[in-house]
Design a protein around this motif. Structure first.
Motif, PDB file in Angstrom:
ATOM      1  N   GLY A   1      35.212  51.222  35.583  1.00  0.00           N
ATOM      2  CA  GLY A   1      34.175  51.253  36.546  1.00  0.00           C
ATOM      3  C   GLY A   1      33.846  49.769  37.469  1.00  0.00           C
ATOM      4  N   VAL A   2      34.488  48.781  36.582  1.00  0.00           N
ATOM      5  CA  VAL A   2      34.529  47.262  37.294  1.00  0.00           C
ATOM      6  C   VAL A   2      35.789  47.493  38.417  1.00  0.00           C
ATOM      7  CG1 VAL A   2      34.640  44.992  36.922  1.00  0.00           C
ATOM      8  CG2 VAL A   2      33.599  46.151  35.289  1.00  0.00           C
ATOM      9  N   LEU A   3      36.694  48.001  37.988  1.00  0.00           N
ATOM     10  CA  LEU A   3      37.869  47.873  38.903  1.00  0.00           C
ATOM     11  C   LEU A   3      37.557  48.769  40.018  1.00  0.00           C
ATOM     12  CD1 LEU A   3      40.733  48.320  36.438  1.00  0.00           C
ATOM     13  CD2 LEU A   3      39.982  46.219  37.648  1.00  0.00           C
ATOM     14  N   TRP A   4      36.914  49.936  39.864  1.00  0.00           N
ATOM     15  CA  TRP A   4      36.410  50.971  40.985  1.00  0.00           C
ATOM     16  C   TRP A   4      35.478  50.311  42.042  1.00  0.00           C
ATOM     17  CZ3 TRP A   4      36.913  56.598  40.872  1.00  0.00           C
ATOM     18  CH2 TRP A   4      36.309  57.251  41.969  1.00  0.00           C
ATOM     19  N   VAL A   5      34.615  49.338  41.653  1.00  0.00           N
ATOM     20  CA  VAL A   5      33.533  48.706  42.304  1.00  0.00           C
ATOM     21  C   VAL A   5      34.385  47.604  42.987  1.00  0.00           C
ATOM     22  CG1 VAL A   5      31.424  47.360  42.131  1.00  0.00           C
ATOM     23  CG2 VAL A   5      31.402  49.500  40.762  1.00  0.00           C
ATOM     24  N   ALA A   6      35.182  46.997  42.573  1.00  0.00           N
ATOM     25  CA  ALA A   6      35.979  46.116  43.194  1.00  0.00           C
ATOM     26  C   ALA A   6      36.844  46.554  44.243  1.00  0.00           C
ATOM     27  CB  ALA A   6      36.675  45.155  42.127  1.00  0.00           C
ATOM     28  N   LYS A   7      37.418  47.626  43.976  1.00  0.00           N
ATOM     29  CA  LYS A   7      38.253  48.115  44.912  1.00  0.00           C
ATOM     30  C   LYS A   7      37.598  48.756  46.227  1.00  0.00           C
ATOM     31  CE  LYS A   7      42.092  51.570  45.429  1.00  0.00           C
ATOM     32  NZ  LYS A   7      41.435  52.385  46.559  1.00  0.00           N
ATOM     33  N   PHE A   8      36.435  49.551  45.886  1.00  0.00           N
ATOM     34  CA  PHE A   8      35.855  50.028  47.004  1.00  0.00           C
ATOM     35  C   PHE A   8      34.734  49.532  47.576  1.00  0.00           C
ATOM     36  CE2 PHE A   8      37.726  53.562  44.795  1.00  0.00           C
ATOM     37  CZ  PHE A   8      38.315  54.337  45.652  1.00  0.00           C
ATOM     38  N   ALA A   9      34.414  48.195  46.852  1.00  0.00           N
ATOM     39  CA  ALA A   9      33.368  47.250  47.301  1.00  0.00           C
ATOM     40  C   ALA A   9      32.105  47.918  47.608  1.00  0.00           C
ATOM     41  CB  ALA A   9      33.771  46.417  48.559  1.00  0.00           C
TER      42      ALA A   9
ATOM     43  N   HIS B   1      33.111  34.351  37.165  1.00  0.00           N
ATOM     44  CA  HIS B   1      34.588  34.804  37.132  1.00  0.00           C
ATOM     45  C   HIS B   1      34.680  35.958  37.115  1.00  0.00           C
ATOM     46  CE1 HIS B   1      38.954  34.625  36.297  1.00  0.00           C
ATOM     47  NE2 HIS B   1      38.889  33.541  36.992  1.00  0.00           N
ATOM     48  N   PRO B   2      35.715  36.806  37.871  1.00  0.00           N
ATOM     49  CA  PRO B   2      35.813  38.255  37.928  1.00  0.00           C
ATOM     50  C   PRO B   2      36.382  38.539  36.751  1.00  0.00           C
ATOM     51  CG  PRO B   2      36.996  36.995  39.862  1.00  0.00           C
ATOM     52  CD  PRO B   2      36.633  36.314  38.986  1.00  0.00           C
ATOM     53  N   LEU B   3      37.193  37.964  35.837  1.00  0.00           N
ATOM     54  CA  LEU B   3      37.571  38.389  34.376  1.00  0.00           C
ATOM     55  C   LEU B   3      36.485  38.525  33.669  1.00  0.00           C
ATOM     56  CD1 LEU B   3      40.893  36.625  33.979  1.00  0.00           C
ATOM     57  CD2 LEU B   3      40.628  38.746  34.633  1.00  0.00           C
ATOM     58  N   VAL B   4      35.425  37.708  33.630  1.00  0.00           N
ATOM     59  CA  VAL B   4      34.016  37.777  32.855  1.00  0.00           C
ATOM     60  C   VAL B   4      33.406  39.029  33.147  1.00  0.00           C
ATOM     61  CG1 VAL B   4      32.004  36.755  32.699  1.00  0.00           C
ATOM     62  CG2 VAL B   4      33.683  35.392  32.627  1.00  0.00           C
ATOM     63  N   ALA B   5      33.395  39.306  34.703  1.00  0.00           N
ATOM     64  CA  ALA B   5      32.767  40.466  34.948  1.00  0.00           C
ATOM     65  C   ALA B   5      33.644  42.101  34.393  1.00  0.00           C
ATOM     66  CB  ALA B   5      32.708  40.752  36.504  1.00  0.00           C
TER      67      ALA B   5
ATOM     68  N   PRO C   1      30.948  38.877  45.812  1.00  0.00           N
ATOM     69  CA  PRO C   1      31.774  37.687  46.374  1.00  0.00           C
ATOM     70  C   PRO C   1      33.217  38.242  46.674  1.00  0.00           C
ATOM     71  CG  PRO C   1      31.165  37.521  44.104  1.00  0.00           C
ATOM     72  CD  PRO C   1      30.042  38.839  44.722  1.00  0.00           C
ATOM     73  N   ALA C   2      33.715  37.441  47.259  1.00  0.00           N
ATOM     74  CA  ALA C   2      35.231  37.763  47.850  1.00  0.00           C
ATOM     75  C   ALA C   2      36.291  37.883  46.584  1.00  0.00           C
ATOM     76  CB  ALA C   2      35.811  36.831  48.878  1.00  0.00           C
ATOM     77  N   SER C   3      36.004  36.826  45.527  1.00  0.00           N
ATOM     78  CA  SER C   3      36.752  36.764  44.444  1.00  0.00           C
ATOM     79  C   SER C   3      36.635  38.042  43.514  1.00  0.00           C
ATOM     80  CB  SER C   3      36.261  35.496  43.510  1.00  0.00           C
ATOM     81  OG  SER C   3      34.863  35.678  43.086  1.00  0.00           O
ATOM     82  N   PHE C   4      35.287  38.662  43.382  1.00  0.00           N
ATOM     83  CA  PHE C   4      35.422  39.822  42.667  1.00  0.00           C
ATOM     84  C   PHE C   4      36.101  41.002  43.355  1.00  0.00           C
ATOM     85  CE2 PHE C   4      32.919  43.612  41.941  1.00  0.00           C
ATOM     86  CZ  PHE C   4      33.221  43.884  40.582  1.00  0.00           C
TER      87      PHE C   4
END
Length: 350
Positions: free
Chosen positions: A251-259, A114-118, A174-177
């Motif tokens: 850091g997690v938000l950055w990676v998720a935003k820029f993939a 789950h993305p929230l766990v990440a 994954p797309a969910s992340f």
């Protein structure tokens, strides 16, 4: 004759404090409404940019601007607390990269996570990084700039070591992340909602908790804070831990935003965060800073980064313009502080 002299002395005694009182009123007005002046400057700047490029104030561009500023504004909250205690944190870019890389590698290995766990994982990694720096500063007595500079290289090296120099690309996530940084709720990007939650929590912490007030006390006068029973070491450890947690989550938000997760992610980004705080009125000398000012400082930097390409300003000028704004903000803070200190001295004499 004596009556006239007494009357003259009385008039002199009453009249002499007037200039000081007037100066005190002006200085207190400037300090109190500094954010209003910054807001007016932002509005004026937006109007001037709009005249050069009519696409600047469109809804799509404003949404992009706010979204791109969200991560910067989140990090600025933690940096404000650190600077208020007369510290600095140069390691947040490396902490961001480390947490982002570990979270990206984890979700690529376990796509069903789950993305929230990440996100919580990233926050936890950041908290550990911040705790180490907090211990070095509060218990070991290292200067914040030395401790954070050293750990910046340690965390950056760990990022390369864990990833073996490779990077995690979009197709491995994954797309969910990725939705964590690109998805929307009620038409508003998730990053904006997360930034809003961070600011509301920070406001409550600063304004309505004893610990929040103690942070300002430690920054204003560390010796007086210790005499009054405040555990300054605990406060210092806490602010660096909070900064680390915010950097880890960012850091997690950055990676998720820029993939994309790379070893050099957010290199030098700590300077932009510090700039947002300084422009927003946070004093490097400690003890002074407002969330509203920090938010406006982050927005101003976001506007500059967004607008300069739109008005065909060379990328080589962007750092120079940003530096000039930082210098102007520092000079303004110095002038205001000097005026307030002078008025406080005159008030004590009176």
């Amino acid at each position: 004759m004596k009556s006239d002299n007494a009357g003259t002395a009385a008039v002199t005694t009453v009249a002499s404090p007037e200039p000081a009182s007037r100066k005190r009123t002006i200085s207190s007005y400037v300090v109190r409404f500094r954010e209003v002046g910054l807001m007016m400057f932002i509005v004026l700047l937006c109007l001037l940019i709009q005249l050069r490029n009519p696409s600047f104030l469109t809804l799509d561009n404003i949404n992009d601007l706010i979204t791109n500023t969200a991560i910067l504004s989140i990090l600025a909250v933690g940096m404000m607390l650190v600077i208020i205690t007369r510290g600095i944190d140069l390691s947040i870019g490396a902490t961001l990269a480390l947490s982002g890389m570990i979270s990206a590698m984890t979700v690529s290995e376990y796509p069903g996570l789950h993305p929230l766990v990440a996100l919580l994982m990233g926050v936890g990694i950041g908290i550990l990084c911040g705790m180490v720096i907090g211990l070095l500063v509060s218990k070991m007595g290292l200067l914040p700039i030395i401790a954070t500079l050293g750990m910046m290289n340690v965390y950056r090296g760990l990022t390369y070591l864990i990833s073996n120099g490779r990077w995690v690309s979009a197709h491995q996530m994954p797309a969910s992340f990725k939705e964590l940084g690109t998805g929307t709720i009620l038409g508003v990007n998730n990053l904006i909602w997360i930034a809003l939650v961070v600011y509301l929590a920070a406001y409550y912490f600063i304004a309505h908790t004893r610990t929040g007030r103690q942070i300002y006390a430690v920054g204003s006068n560390p010796e007086a804070a210790r005499i009054s029973g405040i555990q300054a070491d605990r406060i210092l450890w806490l602010v660096y831990t909070i900064m680390g947690g915010l950097a880890g989550g960012a850091g997690v938000l950055w990676v998720a935003k820029f993939a994309s997760a790379q070893g050099d992610t957010a290199t030098g980004y700590e300077l932009s965060v510090i700039a947002a705080c300084v422009v927003g009125g946070v004093s490097i000398a400690g003890g002074v800073g407002k969330l509203s000012g920090v938010l406006l400082g982050a927005v101003l930097l976001g506007i500059i980064n967004n607008a300069l390409p739109l008005i065909n300003v060379s990328a080589f000028w962007q750092m120079g313009i940003q530096g000039a704004i930082i210098l102007a903000a520092v000079l303004m803070n110095a002038v205001i502080k000097r005026g307030v200190d002078r008025n406080n001295l005159m008030r004590r004499r009176i």
